[in-house]
Design a protein around this motif. Structure first.
Motif, PDB file in Angstrom:
ATOM      1  N   SER A  32       0.811  -1.222   0.000  1.00  0.00           N
ATOM      2  CA  SER A  32       0.000   0.000   0.000  1.00  0.00           C
ATOM      3  C   SER A  32       0.841   1.269   0.000  1.00  0.00           C
ATOM      4  CB  SER A  32      -0.951   0.011   1.202  1.00  0.00           C
ATOM      5  OG  SER A  32      -0.210   0.005   2.425  1.00  0.00           O
ATOM      6  N   GLY A  33       2.112   1.169   0.388  1.00  0.00           N
ATOM      7  CA  GLY A  33       2.998   2.329   0.356  1.00  0.00           C
ATOM      8  C   GLY A  33       3.566   2.602  -1.033  1.00  0.00           C
ATOM      9  N   GLY A  34       3.434   1.625  -1.934  1.00  0.00           N
ATOM     10  CA  GLY A  34       3.855   1.807  -3.323  1.00  0.00           C
ATOM     11  C   GLY A  34       5.332   1.608  -3.604  1.00  0.00           C
ATOM     12  N   GLY A  35       6.131   1.310  -2.595  1.00  0.00           N
ATOM     13  CA  GLY A  35       7.568   1.208  -2.802  1.00  0.00           C
ATOM     14  C   GLY A  35       8.096  -0.190  -3.051  1.00  0.00           C
ATOM     15  N   ALA A  58      -0.704 -11.346  -1.566  1.00  0.00           N
ATOM     16  CA  ALA A  58      -0.945 -10.821  -0.224  1.00  0.00           C
ATOM     17  C   ALA A  58      -1.261  -9.332  -0.323  1.00  0.00           C
ATOM     18  CB  ALA A  58       0.281 -11.019   0.652  1.00  0.00           C
ATOM     19  N   VAL A  59      -1.903  -8.829   0.714  1.00  0.00           N
ATOM     20  CA  VAL A  59      -2.196  -7.400   0.799  1.00  0.00           C
ATOM     21  C   VAL A  59      -1.600  -6.902   2.104  1.00  0.00           C
ATOM     22  CG1 VAL A  59      -4.030  -5.671   0.915  1.00  0.00           C
ATOM     23  CG2 VAL A  59      -4.335  -7.709  -0.495  1.00  0.00           C
ATOM     24  N   THR A  60      -0.905  -5.780   2.030  1.00  0.00           N
ATOM     25  CA  THR A  60      -0.295  -5.225   3.237  1.00  0.00           C
ATOM     26  C   THR A  60      -0.824  -3.824   3.505  1.00  0.00           C
ATOM     27  OG1 THR A  60       1.557  -4.196   2.093  1.00  0.00           O
ATOM     28  CG2 THR A  60       1.847  -6.474   2.798  1.00  0.00           C
ATOM     29  N   ALA A  61      -0.740  -3.430   4.751  1.00  0.00           N
ATOM     30  CA  ALA A  61      -0.952  -2.049   5.161  1.00  0.00           C
ATOM     31  C   ALA A  61       0.416  -1.604   5.659  1.00  0.00           C
ATOM     32  CB  ALA A  61      -2.005  -1.954   6.260  1.00  0.00           C
ATOM     33  N   GLN A  62       1.096  -0.790   4.859  1.00  0.00           N
ATOM     34  CA  GLN A  62       2.449  -0.419   5.230  1.00  0.00           C
ATOM     35  C   GLN A  62       2.826   0.941   4.677  1.00  0.00           C
ATOM     36  OE1 GLN A  62       4.150  -3.847   2.960  1.00  0.00           O
ATOM     37  NE2 GLN A  62       5.747  -2.381   2.404  1.00  0.00           N
ATOM     38  N   ASN A  63       3.905   1.456   5.194  1.00  0.00           N
ATOM     39  CA  ASN A  63       4.485   2.705   4.710  1.00  0.00           C
ATOM     40  C   ASN A  63       6.001   2.506   4.680  1.00  0.00           C
ATOM     41  OD1 ASN A  63       5.464   3.183   7.403  1.00  0.00           O
ATOM     42  ND2 ASN A  63       3.471   4.052   7.944  1.00  0.00           N
ATOM     43  N   THR A  64       6.739   3.571   4.533  1.00  0.00           N
ATOM     44  CA  THR A  64       8.195   3.434   4.425  1.00  0.00           C
ATOM     45  C   THR A  64       8.868   3.039   5.740  1.00  0.00           C
ATOM     46  OG1 THR A  64       8.486   5.798   4.825  1.00  0.00           O
ATOM     47  CG2 THR A  64       8.345   5.085   2.518  1.00  0.00           C
ATOM     48  N   LYS A  65       8.143   3.107   6.848  1.00  0.00           N
ATOM     49  CA  LYS A  65       8.747   2.804   8.142  1.00  0.00           C
ATOM     50  C   LYS A  65       8.293   1.483   8.757  1.00  0.00           C
ATOM     51  CE  LYS A  65       9.410   7.640   9.221  1.00  0.00           C
ATOM     52  NZ  LYS A  65       9.172   8.732  10.135  1.00  0.00           N
ATOM     53  N   GLU A  66       7.098   1.023   8.405  1.00  0.00           N
ATOM     54  CA  GLU A  66       6.598  -0.182   9.062  1.00  0.00           C
ATOM     55  C   GLU A  66       5.517  -0.897   8.249  1.00  0.00           C
ATOM     56  OE1 GLU A  66       4.476   0.744  12.701  1.00  0.00           O
ATOM     57  OE2 GLU A  66       3.467   2.432  11.756  1.00  0.00           O
ATOM     58  N   VAL A  67       5.406  -2.189   8.520  1.00  0.00           N
ATOM     59  CA  VAL A  67       4.292  -2.987   8.009  1.00  0.00           C
ATOM     60  C   VAL A  67       3.318  -3.126   9.174  1.00  0.00           C
ATOM     61  CG1 VAL A  67       3.563  -5.218   7.100  1.00  0.00           C
ATOM     62  CG2 VAL A  67       5.769  -4.252   6.400  1.00  0.00           C
TER      63      VAL A  67
END
Length: 84
Positions: A32-35, A58-67
């Motif tokens: 979800s963070g696109g990276g 799989a589907v994640t909820a994440q950003n550049t710092k954490e999943v």
């Protein structure tokens, strides 16, 4: 796997004539963070002039710092994506 129909709007001009780009498949999770994952793969495909296909595992909820969360796609759904 069946033959892939690449949409006409993705035609690329090579040596003066329109040609369909190569279709490339990625099998990965969705970030979800696109990276990373499918999102990053599809960006790479565009940059290399190929047509991206995807199977999401799989589907994640994440950003550049954490999943924050992760959910696996059931194997039956992965198979259906591959067969489609």
């Amino acid at each position: 796997m069946s033959k892939v129909a690449v949409p006409a709007e993705t035609l690329v001009k090579f040596s003066g004539k329109a040609e369909r780009p190569a279709a490339v498949l990625t099998i990965a999770g969705s970030d979800s963070g696109g990276g990373a994952g499918i999102q990053a793969d599809l960006k790479t495909f565009v940059a290399s002039g190929t047509y991206g296909l995807s199977v999401i595992t799989a589907v994640t909820a994440q950003n550049t710092k954490e999943v924050r969360s992760f959910m696996a796609v059931p194997p039956e759904m992965i198979e259906q994506q591959m067969d489609a």
